[in-house]
Design a protein around this motif. Structure first.
Motif, PDB file in Angstrom:
ATOM      1  N   ALA A   1      -2.896 -87.226  63.993  1.00  0.00           N
ATOM      2  CA  ALA A   1      -2.652 -86.350  62.844  1.00  0.00           C
ATOM      3  C   ALA A   1      -3.968 -85.988  62.161  1.00  0.00           C
ATOM      4  CB  ALA A   1      -1.703 -87.021  61.860  1.00  0.00           C
TER       5      ALA A   1
ATOM      6  N   ALA B   1      11.593 -86.259  62.301  1.00  0.00           N
ATOM      7  CA  ALA B   1      10.863 -85.597  63.383  1.00  0.00           C
ATOM      8  C   ALA B   1      11.664 -85.667  64.683  1.00  0.00           C
ATOM      9  CB  ALA B   1       9.491 -86.239  63.570  1.00  0.00           C
TER      10      ALA B   1
ATOM     11  N   CYS C   1      10.361 -77.414  62.115  1.00  0.00           N
ATOM     12  CA  CYS C   1       9.350 -78.449  62.335  1.00  0.00           C
ATOM     13  C   CYS C   1       8.016 -78.032  61.727  1.00  0.00           C
ATOM     14  CB  CYS C   1       9.208 -78.747  63.824  1.00  0.00           C
ATOM     15  SG  CYS C   1       8.206 -80.218  64.160  1.00  0.00           S
TER      16      CYS C   1
ATOM     17  N   LEU D   1      -1.232 -81.242  62.752  1.00  0.00           N
ATOM     18  CA  LEU D   1      -0.152 -82.199  62.522  1.00  0.00           C
ATOM     19  C   LEU D   1      -0.405 -82.964  61.233  1.00  0.00           C
ATOM     20  CD1 LEU D   1       2.450 -83.563  63.595  1.00  0.00           C
ATOM     21  CD2 LEU D   1       0.945 -85.233  64.728  1.00  0.00           C
ATOM     22  N   LYS D   2       0.531 -82.844  60.300  1.00  0.00           N
ATOM     23  CA  LYS D   2       0.411 -83.542  59.020  1.00  0.00           C
ATOM     24  C   LYS D   2       0.684 -85.037  59.212  1.00  0.00           C
ATOM     25  CE  LYS D   2       2.182 -79.729  56.188  1.00  0.00           C
ATOM     26  NZ  LYS D   2       3.295 -79.356  55.271  1.00  0.00           N
TER      27      LYS D   2
ATOM     28  N   GLU E   1       2.344 -86.834  57.364  1.00  0.00           N
ATOM     29  CA  GLU E   1       3.731 -87.088  56.954  1.00  0.00           C
ATOM     30  C   GLU E   1       4.671 -87.228  58.152  1.00  0.00           C
ATOM     31  OE1 GLU E   1       1.541 -85.336  53.642  1.00  0.00           O
ATOM     32  OE2 GLU E   1       1.820 -84.606  55.667  1.00  0.00           O
ATOM     33  N   PHE E   2       4.278 -86.661  59.269  1.00  0.00           N
ATOM     34  CA  PHE E   2       5.071 -86.769  60.499  1.00  0.00           C
ATOM     35  C   PHE E   2       5.396 -88.238  60.787  1.00  0.00           C
ATOM     36  CE2 PHE E   2       5.283 -87.407  65.099  1.00  0.00           C
ATOM     37  CZ  PHE E   2       6.151 -86.411  65.515  1.00  0.00           C
TER      38      PHE E   2
ATOM     39  N   GLN F   1       7.855 -78.433  57.992  1.00  0.00           N
ATOM     40  CA  GLN F   1       7.818 -79.823  57.545  1.00  0.00           C
ATOM     41  C   GLN F   1       6.528 -80.554  57.934  1.00  0.00           C
ATOM     42  OE1 GLN F   1      10.273 -81.146  55.681  1.00  0.00           O
ATOM     43  NE2 GLN F   1       9.193 -83.083  55.489  1.00  0.00           N
ATOM     44  N   PHE F   2       6.051 -80.336  59.158  1.00  0.00           N
ATOM     45  CA  PHE F   2       5.024 -81.216  59.696  1.00  0.00           C
ATOM     46  C   PHE F   2       3.746 -80.516  60.188  1.00  0.00           C
ATOM     47  CE2 PHE F   2       9.002 -83.656  60.553  1.00  0.00           C
ATOM     48  CZ  PHE F   2       8.777 -84.640  59.590  1.00  0.00           C
ATOM     49  N   ARG F   3       3.640 -79.214  60.033  1.00  0.00           N
ATOM     50  CA  ARG F   3       2.456 -78.510  60.529  1.00  0.00           C
ATOM     51  C   ARG F   3       1.697 -77.892  59.356  1.00  0.00           C
ATOM     52  NH1 ARG F   3       2.442 -73.211  64.437  1.00  0.00           N
ATOM     53  NH2 ARG F   3       0.397 -73.512  65.335  1.00  0.00           N
TER      54      ARG F   3
END
Length: 158
Positions: free
Chosen positions: A88, A109, A149, A98-99, A101-102, A152-154
């Motif tokens: 990340a 996820a 996705c 990639l954050k 938080e993933f 939330q995570f990128r």
């Protein structure tokens, strides 16, 4: 799912599992490989979009089916193995979007990944029918799972 699709998915999964078992991948390699997979999926999604959504390219059912099969094969290839805890932004900086938080939300996820795989498989199934309208709907569903996705995570930037 047709026999060719199943063979393709099985072969892709086997190759990924063999490659991942052969040697552990560095965080850099994990990032490089997953980015390559997503780039190849994006290129194939673009081919579908041009034919089914935009109409900028004449519709060719065989080309759309081939592109959809690629998307499904990559989606089902075990790409989750390319998300090691050191891949990340907090560890790799601008090499990835990639954050971190993933890794704090692995259950979510995983749900997003399952949704994406199901949508990619549905796209391949609809593409096999050649029904342009059904393909268009399935294409939108795949795009929606990608967006969920990414939202939330990128990270927006590297």
């Amino acid at each position: 799912m047709n026999a060719l699709m199943m063979s393709t998915l099985s072969a892709a999964a086997l190759l990924v599992s063999l490659n991942l078992q052969a040697a552990p991948l560095s965080a850099e390699d994990q990032i490089e490989y997953r980015q390559a997979g997503y780039s190849f999926m994006s290129w194939n999604m673009g081919k579908i979009k041009a034919q089914v959504v935009d109409g900028s390219v004449p519709f060719d059912a065989k080309q759309v089916q081939a592109a959809a099969n690629v998307v499904a094969a990559i989606a089902n290839s075990g790409m989750g193995a390319l998300y090691g805890p050191d891949t990340a932004q907090d560890k790799m900086g601008d090499k990835t979007r990639l954050k971190p938080e993933f890794f704090k939300n692995l259950e979510q996820a995983g749900t997003l990944a399952k949704n994406f795989n199901a949508a990619a498989n549905a796209l391949a199934t609809e593409a096999a029918t050649g029904d342009k309208e059904k393909i268009k709907v399935a294409f939108g569903e795949v795009g929606g799972t990608c967006k969920a996705c990414h939202d939330q995570f990128r990270s927006k930037s590297k």
